[in-house]
Structures are given as structure tokens and as C-alpha cells.
Design a protein around this motif. Structure first.
Motif, PDB file in Angstrom:
ATOM      1  N   UNK A 122       0.836  -1.207   0.000  1.00 41.23           N
ATOM      2  CA  UNK A 122       0.000   0.000   0.000  1.00 41.23           C
ATOM      3  C   UNK A 122       0.870   1.256   0.000  1.00 41.23           C
ATOM      4  N   UNK A 137       1.048   4.351  -2.696  1.00 42.79           N
ATOM      5  CA  UNK A 137       0.948   5.758  -2.287  1.00 42.79           C
ATOM      6  C   UNK A 137       2.047   6.598  -2.910  1.00 42.79           C
ATOM      7  N   UNK A 186      -3.852   9.480  -1.954  1.00 40.15           N
ATOM      8  CA  UNK A 186      -2.886   8.908  -1.012  1.00 40.15           C
ATOM      9  C   UNK A 186      -3.384   9.032   0.420  1.00 40.15           C
ATOM     10  N   UNK A 187      -3.994  10.178   0.756  1.00 40.67           N
ATOM     11  CA  UNK A 187      -4.524  10.324   2.114  1.00 40.67           C
ATOM     12  C   UNK A 187      -5.639   9.332   2.382  1.00 40.67           C
ATOM     13  N   UNK A 188      -6.485   9.103   1.371  1.00 41.97           N
ATOM     14  CA  UNK A 188      -7.592   8.162   1.560  1.00 41.97           C
ATOM     15  C   UNK A 188      -7.058   6.745   1.694  1.00 41.97           C
ATOM     16  N   UNK A 229      -4.215   5.962   3.004  1.00 41.09           N
ATOM     17  CA  UNK A 229      -3.671   5.865   4.364  1.00 41.09           C
ATOM     18  C   UNK A 229      -4.798   5.591   5.360  1.00 41.09           C
ATOM     19  N   UNK A 230      -5.939   6.274   5.187  1.00 39.60           N
ATOM     20  CA  UNK A 230      -7.058   6.055   6.109  1.00 39.60           C
ATOM     21  C   UNK A 230      -7.603   4.633   5.967  1.00 39.60           C
ATOM     22  N   UNK A 231      -7.717   4.168   4.715  1.00 43.03           N
ATOM     23  CA  UNK A 231      -8.215   2.807   4.512  1.00 43.03           C
ATOM     24  C   UNK A 231      -7.239   1.795   5.099  1.00 43.03           C
ATOM     25  N   UNK A 232      -5.926   2.070   4.975  1.00 43.67           N
ATOM     26  CA  UNK A 232      -4.943   1.148   5.537  1.00 43.67           C
ATOM     27  C   UNK A 232      -5.047   1.100   7.051  1.00 43.67           C
ATOM     28  N   UNK A 233      -5.309   2.251   7.675  1.00 39.08           N
ATOM     29  CA  UNK A 233      -5.470   2.258   9.126  1.00 39.08           C
ATOM     30  C   UNK A 233      -6.678   1.428   9.532  1.00 39.08           C
TER      31      UNK A 233
END
Lengths: 105, 209
Positions: free
Chosen positions: A42, A46, A67-69, A71-75
């Protein structure tokens, strides 16, 4: 800052990182380390989004926001995955994928 | 020159620690190596000029996710435990497949001729207006006049529902995070079923670990 670095250098780095993640996903047998390989994959995606946004469409924001989205999905994904892993560990006393085969048909 | 040197150093850190992260047999160490990779990626974002994204990467990825992974490692295995590795034959096959895929993708990527778009985004009222006019006035220095997105621009774009707004993805991500939070709590909660002896046995063993 980026004028001296061609786009292809960034793409080479992210491609190698992606395939290192795939290698880890194929050779690991522990669920937590497989999750770490997915995080590597992921992250390399990004880098690609950000590099394409910066080099090819510097007026736009789309790659930045994607990329920010991601990161949120990865969290969210890692939180749910770790909850599942802890549950599996409670039931099987192991998080190796070889031992978790009770649902195998 | 200095930029190139620092870029090569950051790339070398990313690649070396990524390889160590997927090959190290101690799980906790490979989690720490993964953290180094994520921090170096944040440095790469700083070099590309996206400061806010780098800050998000540092806080969410290198801060949050790595801590979550380390907690789960400590909850599920001993610190000194070695990871079970696959047989050497499967490892070689995986390495071959990986190298073949990497070579294929690199050939395609390096052969493709990427062209930067020079046209300004149509109908964008969120971006600084100075960009397009200055680009037309000074066609030689287009890259110098492009400003990096500030936190002000990012905040406006996140809640704007106009053409270049990201209000819908923002709301979808909020709902996804809420659902993931509730789901993680429900999944990781210990079950309290006194009738099922097997599960209660497992929980009793867990509490002694």
C-alpha cells in the motif's frame, strides 16, 4: 527540489518496494508479517500516486487526496485485521496460516 | 546534486529496510524495520513538497499502524520467537516470480513516455489563481510557479462539494473508519459465554499469558 530527480527514479523505487512486499506476502507464514507486507504494498502505491500528481499534474490535488484516503483505509484495514488475528490466536493458539485450516473444505 | 544524493540515500534506506523487513526472522525486528521504511517514505513526501501528506504519513502510518502491529505481535507471540519460514524451494520460486514481475513492470514503466500536463485544471476555483496567470506570463518557469498545496487549500478541498472538492470521499472515509472501529471492538472483545466451555477455557488460558 524535484527538478534534478526524474520521475522514473521514484517509479523504480516504488516498483521495487511493491515487489518486495509481494515477496514477503508469498514467503511469510505468520499473519502479522503478512499484514506488514500488505502495508509495504500500500505504501508503494501511495508513492506512485504522489509522484504522478507531483510530476504530471502539479496543478491538481487528486493524487494527494487519493494517497490520504489510502492511508485512512490502511489504518481501518489494519485495525480490523489485527482484531481478527487476536481472535484467531485465542481460538487456535497460533497465528501461522498453516495451522488455521479448520474452515478448509 | 545535493537533491540527488539525498534522494538516493532515502531510496536506499527504503529498499534496504524493506528487504530486511520481509526477510528478518524475528517478528518484532521486522516491525521496527517496517517503521523505518514508513519514516523514509515520509521523508520522500517532504522532498516532493507535500508537507501535510508527510505529516499524515508520520502520524498515522509510522505512529499508529506500527504501534498497532507491535502490540499485536506482543499479544500473540513471544518476543524472541522466530518466524516459521517456508521451504527453500517455495522461497526460490517466490523470488523468481517476484524478480520476473519487477523486471516486467520496470521495462513497461521505463519505456513509457510520461508527459506532464500543461493545461490548468478546468473550472478549478480552489487552486490559487496566481498559478495559471503566472504560468502564462512566464512559460519558461512553470514548475517554479506551481505552489505546493498548503493546509488551507487541503482543508478547503476536503469539505468542498464543488467540482474539485472531495466532500464525498471524506464522508465515505469517516463512515468507513467508524465501521472499522466498531468492528474491531466487537471482533476483539472477549466472548462471555459460560455455556460454551471450550471458549471459556481459551479465555482463561489467555488471561494467564
Amino acid at each position: 527540489m524535484i527538478q534534478s530527480i526524474p520521475l522514473s527514479y521514484v517509479l523504480i523505487v516504488s516498483t521495487l518496494m511493491f515487489f518486495i512486499g509481494i515477496y514477503g506476502f508469498l514467503t511469510r507464514r505468520n499473519l502479522v508479517t503478512m499484514l506488514m507486507s500488505v502495508e509495504l504494498i500500500l505504501n508503494s502505491v501511495n508513492i506512485n500516486f504522489v509522484a504522478f500528481n507531483k510530476y504530471l499534474h502539479p496543478q491538481a490535488f487528486e493524487g494527494h487526496f487519493f494517497a490520504m484516503i489510502v492511508i485512512a483505509v490502511a489504518a481501518a484495514e489494519s485495525a480490523v485485521a489485527i482484531a481478527i488475528i487476536i481472535n484467531i490466536y485465542r481460538n487456535f493458539k497460533s497465528i501461522d496460516v498453516e495451522n488455521v485450516d479448520q474452515m478448509k473444505f | 546534486m545535493l537533491d540527488q544524493v539525498s534522494f538516493f540515500v532515502v531510496s536506499a534506506i527504503i529498499l534496504i529496510f524493506a528487504v530486511m523487513s520481509v526477510t528478518c526472522r524475528r517478528i518484532l525486528r521486522s516491525a521496527v524495520y517496517l517503521m523505518f521504511v514508513l519514516i523514509a517514505t515520509a521523508v520522500l513526501y517532504f522532498m516532493l513538497g507535500y508537507n501535510f501528506l508527510a505529516a499524515v504519513q508520520l502520524t498515522v502510518y509510522a505512529g499508529g499502524i506500527v504501534v498497532l502491529i507491535i502490540f499485536s505481535i506482543l499479544l500473540t507471540s513471544q518476543i524472541s520467537e522466530r518466524a516459521v519460514m517456508v521451504p527453500i524451494k517455495q522461497k526460490i520460486l517466490s523470488a523468481l516470480a517476484t524478480v520476473a514481475g519487477a523486471i516486467l513492470v520496470l521495462m513497461v514503466v521505463l519505456a513509457f513516455n510520461f508527459k506532464p500536463s500543461t493545461a490548468p485544471v478546468a473550472g478549478s476555483n480552489l487552486l490559487p489563481v496566481a498559478d495559471s496567470t503566472m504560468v502564462q506570463a512566464l512559460p519558461d518557469s512553470t514548475t517554479a510557479t506551481i505552489t505546493n498545496p498548503t493546509v488551507h487549500d487541503i482543508g478547503l478541498a476536503l469539505v468542498s462539494y464543488k467540482r474539485d472538492g472531495f466532500a464525498l470521499p471524506f464522508e465515505v472515509i469517516s463512515i468507513l473508519l467508524l465501521a472499522a472501529m466498531i468492528g474491531a471492538i466487537v471482533l476483539a472483545k472477549k466472548e462471555k459465554l459460560p455455556a460454551n466451555t471450550e471458549i471459556s477455557d481459551n479465555t482463561n488460558n489467555d488471561s494467564t499469558l
